[in-house]
Design a protein around this motif. Structure first.
Motif, mmCIF file in Angstrom:
data_model
loop_
_atom_site.group_PDB
_atom_site.id
_atom_site.type_symbol
_atom_site.label_atom_id
_atom_site.label_comp_id
_atom_site.label_asym_id
_atom_site.label_seq_id
_atom_site.Cartn_x
_atom_site.Cartn_y
_atom_site.Cartn_z
ATOM 1 N N UNK A 65 0.697 -1.236 -0.060
ATOM 2 C CA UNK A 65 0.250 -0.108 -0.066
ATOM 3 C C UNK A 65 0.817 1.227 0.056
ATOM 4 N N UNK A 66 2.033 1.223 0.635
ATOM 5 C CA UNK A 66 3.047 2.510 0.581
ATOM 6 C C UNK A 66 4.184 2.114 -0.389
ATOM 7 N N UNK A 67 4.481 2.970 -1.389
ATOM 8 C CA UNK A 67 5.614 2.490 -2.385
ATOM 9 C C UNK A 67 7.008 2.832 -1.588
ATOM 10 N N UNK A 68 7.855 1.781 -1.864
ATOM 11 C CA UNK A 68 9.403 1.972 -1.267
ATOM 12 C C UNK A 68 10.188 3.017 -1.955
ATOM 13 N N UNK A 69 10.387 3.928 -1.272
ATOM 14 C CA UNK A 69 11.004 5.003 -2.116
ATOM 15 C C UNK A 69 12.107 5.854 -1.097
ATOM 16 N N UNK A 70 13.408 5.785 -1.112
ATOM 17 C CA UNK A 70 14.216 6.707 -0.460
ATOM 18 C C UNK A 70 14.393 7.913 -0.743
ATOM 19 N N UNK A 71 14.274 8.461 -2.094
ATOM 20 C CA UNK A 71 14.588 9.747 -2.244
ATOM 21 C C UNK A 71 13.563 10.752 -1.673
ATOM 22 N N UNK A 72 13.831 11.849 -1.284
ATOM 23 C CA UNK A 72 13.000 12.729 -0.859
ATOM 24 C C UNK A 72 12.275 12.274 0.550
ATOM 25 N N UNK A 211 23.271 7.404 13.382
ATOM 26 C CA UNK A 211 23.820 6.066 12.839
ATOM 27 C C UNK A 211 23.875 6.279 11.392
ATOM 28 N N UNK A 212 22.633 6.812 10.817
ATOM 29 C CA UNK A 212 22.744 7.265 9.357
ATOM 30 C C UNK A 212 23.812 8.223 8.860
ATOM 31 N N UNK A 213 23.839 9.042 9.877
ATOM 32 C CA UNK A 213 24.796 10.193 9.250
ATOM 33 C C UNK A 213 26.296 9.816 9.344
ATOM 34 N N UNK A 214 26.546 8.879 10.420
ATOM 35 C CA UNK A 214 27.894 8.255 10.458
ATOM 36 C C UNK A 214 28.230 7.102 9.214
ATOM 37 N N UNK A 215 26.985 6.482 9.156
ATOM 38 C CA UNK A 215 27.318 5.458 7.849
ATOM 39 C C UNK A 215 27.022 5.790 6.582
ATOM 40 N N UNK A 216 26.118 6.852 6.357
ATOM 41 C CA UNK A 216 25.796 7.104 5.001
ATOM 42 C C UNK A 216 25.874 8.691 4.922
ATOM 43 N N UNK A 217 26.832 9.356 5.028
ATOM 44 C CA UNK A 217 26.876 10.933 5.174
ATOM 45 C C UNK A 217 26.458 11.523 3.762
ATOM 46 N N UNK A 218 26.789 10.801 2.525
ATOM 47 C CA UNK A 218 26.226 11.374 1.434
ATOM 48 C C UNK A 218 24.808 11.208 1.296
ATOM 49 N N UNK A 219 23.994 10.461 2.006
ATOM 50 C CA UNK A 219 22.611 10.109 1.781
ATOM 51 C C UNK A 219 21.918 11.146 2.365
ATOM 52 N N UNK A 220 22.260 11.958 3.232
ATOM 53 C CA UNK A 220 21.467 12.760 4.134
ATOM 54 C C UNK A 220 21.684 14.126 3.477
ATOM 55 N N UNK A 221 20.650 14.710 3.502
ATOM 56 C CA UNK A 221 20.810 16.418 3.123
ATOM 57 C C UNK A 221 19.678 17.086 3.985
ATOM 58 N N UNK A 222 20.469 17.740 5.122
ATOM 59 C CA UNK A 222 19.714 18.306 6.059
ATOM 60 C C UNK A 222 18.823 17.362 6.992
ATOM 61 N N UNK A 223 17.663 17.655 7.104
ATOM 62 C CA UNK A 223 16.751 16.610 7.957
ATOM 63 C C UNK A 223 16.299 15.397 7.290
ATOM 64 N N UNK A 224 16.362 15.385 5.818
ATOM 65 C CA UNK A 224 15.834 14.358 4.969
ATOM 66 C C UNK A 224 16.993 13.733 4.224
ATOM 67 N N UNK A 225 16.516 12.938 3.305
ATOM 68 C CA UNK A 225 17.410 12.191 2.442
ATOM 69 C C UNK A 225 17.543 13.054 1.274
ATOM 70 N N UNK A 226 18.606 12.649 0.632
ATOM 71 C CA UNK A 226 18.981 13.224 -0.583
ATOM 72 C C UNK A 226 17.892 13.243 -1.779
#
Length: 239
Positions: A65-72, A211-226
């Motif tokens: 019922x919910x689409x899997x999406x990481x962007x935005x 944990x996310x900022x340490x493991x995936x620093x390029x993934x995060x942009x401000x408070x949300x994902x890239x």
């Protein structure tokens, strides 16, 4: 289903005071909200069914019922409440595990959220570049049915699995649902659990963000994902 009925259903379902903390509404598992209660009403086929069947109904409602999406995806405190996730209509493993954990509490099923590091996560090449490899910080859910804790992963929806050449992960309420089935002719699993970080009664927000900022620093942009991108569009594009 209203908030009073949801609360009484939880108490009656377990009869175990030790499980009461994992039935409560919390900051992130806000299952007494009108949005979550309406979602449960739409998703559970038979309100008189046993806890296993209602949990399975909700698993598939969240998975597909919910689409899997990481962007935005919204990783703010407000954006990670189950009611906000439902309104957004999409998210990645953290979002979908929160929603599932919250929804099952509304029908009296205790739940926790689980975090782990995994390898071979469903991802495009572009996302792997942003993540910094093929090891991902991952979330799933633990539910208490038939007197025991069982783990479920209502994360990758059926359509996205088809685009990436995978079979969707099923759940029958009795056995752990963790590893995606092999592709036809393949001998390696899609996901390998490397390290577990524990089970939590509510989302440990500061821990997750650190944990996310340490493991995936390029993934995060401000408070949300890239921002920008689409896993569905990247599935067959080679990017």
């Amino acid at each position: 289903m209203n908030a009073e009925n949801a609360s009484s259903a939880g108490s009656a379902a377990t009869g175990d005071p030790d499980l009461e903390p994992v039935l409560r509404a919390t900051e992130f598992f806000d299952h007494t909200s009108p949005e979550i209660l309406a979602f449960v009403d739409r998703s559970v086929k038979d309100r008189n069914a046993d806890a296993v069947q209602k949990t399975v109904d909700l698993y598939y409602a969240v998975r597909d019922g919910l689409f899997y999406e990481v962007y935005g995806a919204d990783l703010s405190r407000e954006g990670l409440r189950s009611s906000a996730i439902l309104r957004a209509g999409q998210g990645f493993c953290v979002h979908k595990s929160i929603l599932f954990a919250s929804a099952v509490r509304a029908v009296g099923v205790p739940s926790r959220i689980v975090f782990a590091d995994v390898r071979n996560h469903l991802a495009s090449e572009r996302l792997k570049e942003l993540i910094g490899g093929d090891v991902f910080f991952h979330a799933l859910t633990s539910v208490h049915v038939n007197g025991r804790w069982t783990r479920a992963t209502p994360v990758f929806n059926k359509l996205l699995c088809r685009l990436y050449g995978m079979r969707p992960l099923e759940f029958d309420g009795s056995a752990d649902s963790l590893h995606h089935p092999y592709r036809d002719g393949e001998k390696a699993a899609h996901m390998e659990f490397l390290k577990e970080h524990g089970e939590f009664d509510d989302l440990p927000y500061d821990f997750v963000m650190e944990r996310m900022r340490r493991s995936h620093p390029r993934f995060l942009e401000g408070a949300g994902t890239v921002s920008g991108g689409s896993l569905a569009k990247e599935a067959g594009s080679g990017i």
